[in-house]
Design a protein around this motif. Sequence first.
Motif, mmCIF file in Angstrom:
data_model
loop_
_atom_site.group_PDB
_atom_site.id
_atom_site.type_symbol
_atom_site.label_atom_id
_atom_site.label_comp_id
_atom_site.label_asym_id
_atom_site.label_seq_id
_atom_site.Cartn_x
_atom_site.Cartn_y
_atom_site.Cartn_z
ATOM 1 N N LEU A 184 -5.131 9.516 -6.643
ATOM 2 C CA LEU A 184 -4.213 10.024 -7.063
ATOM 3 C C LEU A 184 -4.252 11.275 -5.888
ATOM 4 C CD1 LEU A 184 -1.548 11.836 -8.881
ATOM 5 C CD2 LEU A 184 -4.336 12.463 -10.104
ATOM 6 N N CYS A 238 -7.817 5.121 -12.908
ATOM 7 C CA CYS A 238 -7.955 6.032 -11.952
ATOM 8 C C CYS A 238 -9.273 5.761 -11.114
ATOM 9 C CB CYS A 238 -7.346 7.827 -11.744
ATOM 10 S SG CYS A 238 -7.136 8.539 -9.940
ATOM 11 N N ALA A 294 0.694 10.223 -13.573
ATOM 12 C CA ALA A 294 -0.995 9.983 -13.037
ATOM 13 C C ALA A 294 -2.024 9.104 -13.991
ATOM 14 C CB ALA A 294 -1.341 11.637 -13.082
ATOM 15 N N ALA A 351 -1.656 5.881 -12.395
ATOM 16 C CA ALA A 351 -2.213 5.823 -10.976
ATOM 17 C C ALA A 351 -2.824 5.098 -10.558
ATOM 18 C CB ALA A 351 -1.667 7.353 -10.288
#
Length: 120
Positions: A14, A57, A8, A11
């Motif tokens: 997500l 992200c 995560a 990323a």
Amino acid sequence: MAALRSHAPSARHLHLATHGEFDPTAPDFHSVLLHPGADDDGLLAAWEIAEWNLAGCRLVTLSACETALLAVAPGDNLDGLPMAFLTAGARAVIGTATEIETGLARLFFERLYSVLATGA
């Protein structure tokens, strides 16, 4: 769940398609249910997510029932899954405010990603 925790932070987008659990009396425990592993019960709580580093992200999408619900804490602070992802550094979060049928959620996110792929 260990794979999600490890991947995560790197990323850019997500997407979690799972089940959500919301308790307005304990929003830090607002959770998504992932596939349980040998070392955990599969629940990923808001308080855990808030400790991640998701600075890179751009978008978190939560395809699960009631994942956009928030609780208002003293001082007008908002708590729940969306705030946990934003606290962790994600730029934007999309979730659902009600229960959602799986086929409808799939259709919505397919269209959303089609539009985003055009640069919109």
